[in-house]
Design an enzyme around this catalytic site. Structure first.
Site, PDB file in Angstrom:
ATOM      1  N   CYS A   1       3.655   1.230  -4.319  1.00 36.17           N
ATOM      2  CA  CYS A   1       4.981   2.749  -4.003  1.00 36.17           C
ATOM      3  C   CYS A   1       4.077   3.466  -5.338  1.00 36.17           C
ATOM      4  CB  CYS A   1       6.229   2.161  -4.042  1.00 36.17           C
ATOM      5  SG  CYS A   1       7.044   4.019  -3.750  1.00 36.17           S
TER       6      CYS A   1
ATOM      7  N   HIS B   1      10.238  -0.291   4.373  1.00 33.24           N
ATOM      8  CA  HIS B   1       9.895   0.424   2.605  1.00 33.24           C
ATOM      9  C   HIS B   1      10.189   1.006   2.560  1.00 33.24           C
ATOM     10  CE1 HIS B   1       7.421   0.587  -0.749  1.00 33.24           C
ATOM     11  NE2 HIS B   1       7.510   1.670  -0.485  1.00 33.24           N
ATOM     12  N   GLU B   2       9.793   2.556   3.538  1.00 37.15           N
ATOM     13  CA  GLU B   2      10.097   3.781   3.420  1.00 37.15           C
ATOM     14  C   GLU B   2      11.680   4.173   4.275  1.00 37.15           C
ATOM     15  OE1 GLU B   2       8.030   5.383   2.095  1.00 37.15           O
ATOM     16  OE2 GLU B   2       6.560   4.245   2.548  1.00 37.15           O
TER      17      GLU B   2
ATOM     18  N   HIS C   1      13.561   3.824   1.135  1.00 38.04           N
ATOM     19  CA  HIS C   1      14.049   5.124   0.290  1.00 38.04           C
ATOM     20  C   HIS C   1      14.898   6.128   0.537  1.00 38.04           C
ATOM     21  CE1 HIS C   1       9.953   4.516  -2.561  1.00 38.04           C
ATOM     22  NE2 HIS C   1       9.682   4.059  -1.449  1.00 38.04           N
TER      23      HIS C   1
HETATM   24 NI    NI Z   1       7.959   3.731  -1.808  1.00 38.82          NI
END
Ligand code: NI
Length: 188
Positions: free
Chosen positions: A113, A155-156, A159
Site C-alpha cells: 500500500c 483493498h481500496e 481505505h
Molecule cells: Ni492501500
C-alpha cells in the site's frame, strides 16, 4: 494536474470513514486526475482519495497489464530466456463503490500500500465480488470482478472505511510490520 502528497501510517486521517460523493463536478474530475498522476508517479496500482487527504468515496485503479499487442522485449532476469511486453494503462475510476456479493471462496495475494511503504504481506479476501459504482458523470454501473482486480478494489474500498491492509494481519504481524517501517524511516 498535480501530484498530491500521499499520507502514510500512522497519520490518523487514514482512519477516516469517507463521505459519499454527491456532486459530479469539475472539482471531482480534478481530484481524480490528480489521483491518477499521484498513483502513476508513486508508482502504484490503486489509490483511494483519503490517501491524499480527501475524505470522499473515490478510488482510482490501474493494474497496468502487459500489452501483448506491443513489441515483446527479450529478457533473461531469471537466467531463462523469455519476453516481457511493455505495460499499458487501463485507468478505472470508482465513485461511491459498494460490494454486492463477495464470494465465500478466498484468494490470497501479497499486498502492499502506498500509505504503508515497503511493507508487503499476504491477505485473504473473497476471490470474486460484484461491485456497484458510479462514474465521473454519476452514472451507475455493476461489474463482476475476479483475480487481482477483485483484491485491489477490496483493498481500496477498505481505505474508505479507514481500514489498512495491515489491519487484516494478526497483531503480532502488524506490529512487526510497523516496527520494520519505523526502522527503515530512521535509517533513511
Ligand atoms: Ni492501500
Amino acid at each position: 494536474m498535480a501530484i498530491r502528497q500521499i499520507l502514510e501510517v500512522p497519520d490518523p486521517r487514514l482512519k477516516t470513514v469517507s463521505e459519499p460523493v454527491t456532486a459530479f463536478d469539475d472539482e471531482l474530475k480534478e481530484l481524480v486526475s490528480d489521483m491518477f498522476e499521484t498513483m502513476y508517479a508513486a508508482p502504484g496500482i490503486g489509490l483511494a482519495a483519503i490517501q491524499v487527504g480527501v475524505p470522499k468515496r473515490v478510488l482510482v485503479i490501474d493494474l497496468q497489464p502487459e500489452d501483448e499487442e506491443a513489441e515483446p522485449e527479450p529478457c533473461n532476469h531469471d537466467g531463462h530466456d523469455h519476453v516481457h511486453y511493455p505495460t499499458k494503462n487501463e485507468p478505472r475510476v470508482f465513485v461511491n463503490p459498494e460490494i454486492l456479493d463477495p464470494a465465500e471462496e478466498l484468494a490470497s495475494y501479497q499486498e502492499g500500500c502506498l500509505s504503508v511503504p515497503e511493507i508487503f504481506a499476504d491477505v485473504d479476501r473473497p476471490a470474486t465480488c460484484r461491485v456497484r459504482y458510479q462514474d465521473l458523470e454519476g452514472e451507475t454501473h455493476e461489474e463482476d470482478m475476479d483475480g487481482l482486480m477483485a483484491t485491489c478494489i477490496q483493498h481500496e474500498m477498505d481505505h474508505l472505511e479507514g481500514i489498512l491492509f495491515i489491519d487484516h494481519l494478526s497483531r503480532l504481524k502488524r506490529n512487526m510490520a510497523l516496527k520494520k517501517l519505523k526502522k527503515m524511516r530512521e535509517a533513511a
